[in-house]
Motif scaffolding. Structure first.
Motif, mmCIF file in Angstrom:
data_model
loop_
_atom_site.group_PDB
_atom_site.id
_atom_site.type_symbol
_atom_site.label_atom_id
_atom_site.label_comp_id
_atom_site.label_asym_id
_atom_site.label_seq_id
_atom_site.Cartn_x
_atom_site.Cartn_y
_atom_site.Cartn_z
ATOM 1 N N PRO A 118 11.919 48.740 -29.539
ATOM 2 C CA PRO A 118 10.979 47.673 -29.904
ATOM 3 C C PRO A 118 11.412 46.357 -29.245
ATOM 4 O O PRO A 118 12.585 45.995 -29.298
ATOM 5 C CB PRO A 118 11.091 47.592 -31.434
ATOM 6 N N VAL A 119 10.457 45.667 -28.618
ATOM 7 C CA VAL A 119 10.773 44.446 -27.873
ATOM 8 C C VAL A 119 9.707 43.383 -28.100
ATOM 9 O O VAL A 119 8.607 43.667 -28.580
ATOM 10 C CB VAL A 119 10.873 44.721 -26.352
ATOM 11 N N ASP A 120 10.050 42.161 -27.728
ATOM 12 C CA ASP A 120 9.072 41.090 -27.641
ATOM 13 C C ASP A 120 8.400 41.205 -26.285
ATOM 14 O O ASP A 120 9.073 41.381 -25.266
ATOM 15 C CB ASP A 120 9.743 39.719 -27.756
ATOM 16 N N ASP A 154 2.196 35.737 -30.472
ATOM 17 C CA ASP A 154 3.477 36.424 -30.588
ATOM 18 C C ASP A 154 3.183 37.906 -30.402
ATOM 19 O O ASP A 154 2.551 38.528 -31.254
ATOM 20 C CB ASP A 154 4.104 36.152 -31.960
ATOM 21 N N CYS A 155 3.619 38.459 -29.274
ATOM 22 C CA CYS A 155 3.302 39.851 -28.955
ATOM 23 C C CYS A 155 4.530 40.740 -29.103
ATOM 24 O O CYS A 155 5.630 40.377 -28.691
ATOM 25 C CB CYS A 155 2.759 39.953 -27.526
ATOM 26 N N LYS A 156 4.322 41.889 -29.685
ATOM 27 C CA LYS A 156 5.373 42.897 -29.870
ATOM 28 C C LYS A 156 4.989 44.133 -29.082
ATOM 29 O O LYS A 156 3.816 44.454 -28.917
ATOM 30 C CB LYS A 156 5.525 43.262 -31.354
ATOM 31 N N GLY A 157 6.017 44.822 -28.598
ATOM 32 C CA GLY A 157 5.747 46.005 -27.809
ATOM 33 C C GLY A 157 6.822 47.061 -27.961
ATOM 34 O O GLY A 157 7.798 46.881 -28.689
ATOM 35 N N GLY A 194 -2.416 46.890 -26.514
ATOM 36 C CA GLY A 194 -2.825 48.120 -25.853
ATOM 37 C C GLY A 194 -2.495 48.144 -24.367
ATOM 38 O O GLY A 194 -2.619 49.181 -23.721
ATOM 39 N N GLU A 195 -2.074 47.035 -23.803
ATOM 40 C CA GLU A 195 -1.751 46.953 -22.374
ATOM 41 C C GLU A 195 -0.487 47.767 -22.079
ATOM 42 O O GLU A 195 0.492 47.715 -22.809
ATOM 43 C CB GLU A 195 -1.536 45.476 -22.001
ATOM 44 N N LEU A 209 6.319 49.206 -20.479
ATOM 45 C CA LEU A 209 6.078 48.421 -21.682
ATOM 46 C C LEU A 209 4.678 48.718 -22.195
ATOM 47 O O LEU A 209 3.707 48.649 -21.451
ATOM 48 C CB LEU A 209 6.211 46.923 -21.383
ATOM 49 N N THR A 210 4.597 49.038 -23.482
ATOM 50 C CA THR A 210 3.312 49.185 -24.149
ATOM 51 C C THR A 210 3.223 48.080 -25.195
ATOM 52 O O THR A 210 4.054 48.021 -26.111
ATOM 53 C CB THR A 210 3.204 50.563 -24.827
ATOM 54 N N VAL A 211 2.236 47.215 -25.051
ATOM 55 C CA VAL A 211 2.059 46.116 -26.002
ATOM 56 C C VAL A 211 1.359 46.682 -27.227
ATOM 57 O O VAL A 211 0.257 47.215 -27.141
ATOM 58 C CB VAL A 211 1.245 44.965 -25.375
ATOM 59 N N LEU A 212 2.019 46.561 -28.374
ATOM 60 C CA LEU A 212 1.496 47.134 -29.611
ATOM 61 C C LEU A 212 0.617 46.159 -30.380
ATOM 62 O O LEU A 212 -0.403 46.566 -30.947
ATOM 63 C CB LEU A 212 2.654 47.600 -30.496
ATOM 64 N N SER A 213 1.030 44.890 -30.443
ATOM 65 C CA SER A 213 0.248 43.913 -31.212
ATOM 66 C C SER A 213 0.503 42.512 -30.693
ATOM 67 O O SER A 213 1.552 42.223 -30.142
ATOM 68 C CB SER A 213 0.620 43.979 -32.699
ATOM 69 N N CYS A 214 -0.502 41.653 -30.902
ATOM 70 C CA CYS A 214 -0.387 40.234 -30.566
ATOM 71 C C CYS A 214 -0.952 39.438 -31.737
ATOM 72 O O CYS A 214 -2.134 39.538 -32.038
ATOM 73 C CB CYS A 214 -1.146 39.898 -29.286
ATOM 74 N N GLN A 215 -0.100 38.680 -32.389
ATOM 75 C CA GLN A 215 -0.504 37.887 -33.543
ATOM 76 C C GLN A 215 -0.717 36.435 -33.107
ATOM 77 O O GLN A 215 0.160 35.857 -32.476
ATOM 78 C CB GLN A 215 0.586 37.920 -34.629
ATOM 79 N N PRO A 216 -1.878 35.852 -33.426
ATOM 80 C CA PRO A 216 -2.105 34.443 -33.066
ATOM 81 C C PRO A 216 -1.222 33.516 -33.897
ATOM 82 O O PRO A 216 -1.089 33.681 -35.101
ATOM 83 C CB PRO A 216 -3.585 34.219 -33.364
#
Length: 176
Positions: A87-89, A72-75, A97-98, A58-65
């Motif tokens: 694409p996943v939650d 809410d993180c998308k990866g 970036g994790e 899993l690569t975390v692409l973004s995290c929206q506050p």
């Protein structure tokens, strides 16, 4: 209303505790509150241990506050089998970036971390339920009027409750 007035005046009612039906209802509710987290956590534990789902990265692409400390993180999930990225939650406690080992849910919409971190996080909720069951045997012995075994029930209940609390705390720290 008289019960409240008796409490203020220091009068002790003649009957102590709930009646037989009340005891049955309390035990059923106690069991429900403590066993439900155990039952609801089975799929999360199966995911983190790899019994169900698809292994991958899993690569975390973004995290929206979302406000109030929620995210809410998308990866992007890349299966080990070599298929295309999905694409996943991602877990809300992730950082953009994790990159981590994860397991894709059978529905294919969410990826959860695996390994010790994922397992400890998945065990946090059932640990609370198991810890809550610690003193149920003592209460049942007390209500039945039994004298034998109550001391053992207190010792075992204390150990089980402390272990549940400790595992819940470790799981919450691992999830963070």
């Amino acid at each position: 209303m008289t019960e409240f007035l008796d409490a203020f005046q220091g009068v002790t009612p003649a009957r102590r505790g709930p009646g037989p039906l009340g005891k049955i209802i309390l035990v059923i509710l106690w069991l429900g509150v403590c066993v439900l987290p155990l039952a609801l956590s089975v799929s999360a534990i199966q995911l983190t241990t790899g019994r169900i789902g698809t292994p991958g990265t899993l690569t975390v692409l973004s995290c929206q506050p979302l406000g109030q400390g929620r995210y809410d993180c998308k990866g992007s999930f890349l299966p080990d089998s070599g298929g295309p990225a999905v694409p996943v939650d991602a877990s809300p406690d992730s950082d953009a970036g994790e990159v981590t080992r994860a397991q894709l849910t059978p529905a294919g919409d969410r990826a959860v971390p695996t390994g010790a971190k994922g397992l400890l996080a998945a065990l946090a909720l059932p640990a609370v339920g198991a810890g809550g069951l610690g003193f149920l045997p003592y209460v049942l012995l007390y209500w039945s009027g039994a004298r034998r075994g109550r001391r053992t029930a207190i010792i075992v209940g204390s150990v089980l409750t402390a272990a549940g609390l400790l595992l819940a705390i470790v799981g919450m720290v691992a999830a963070a």
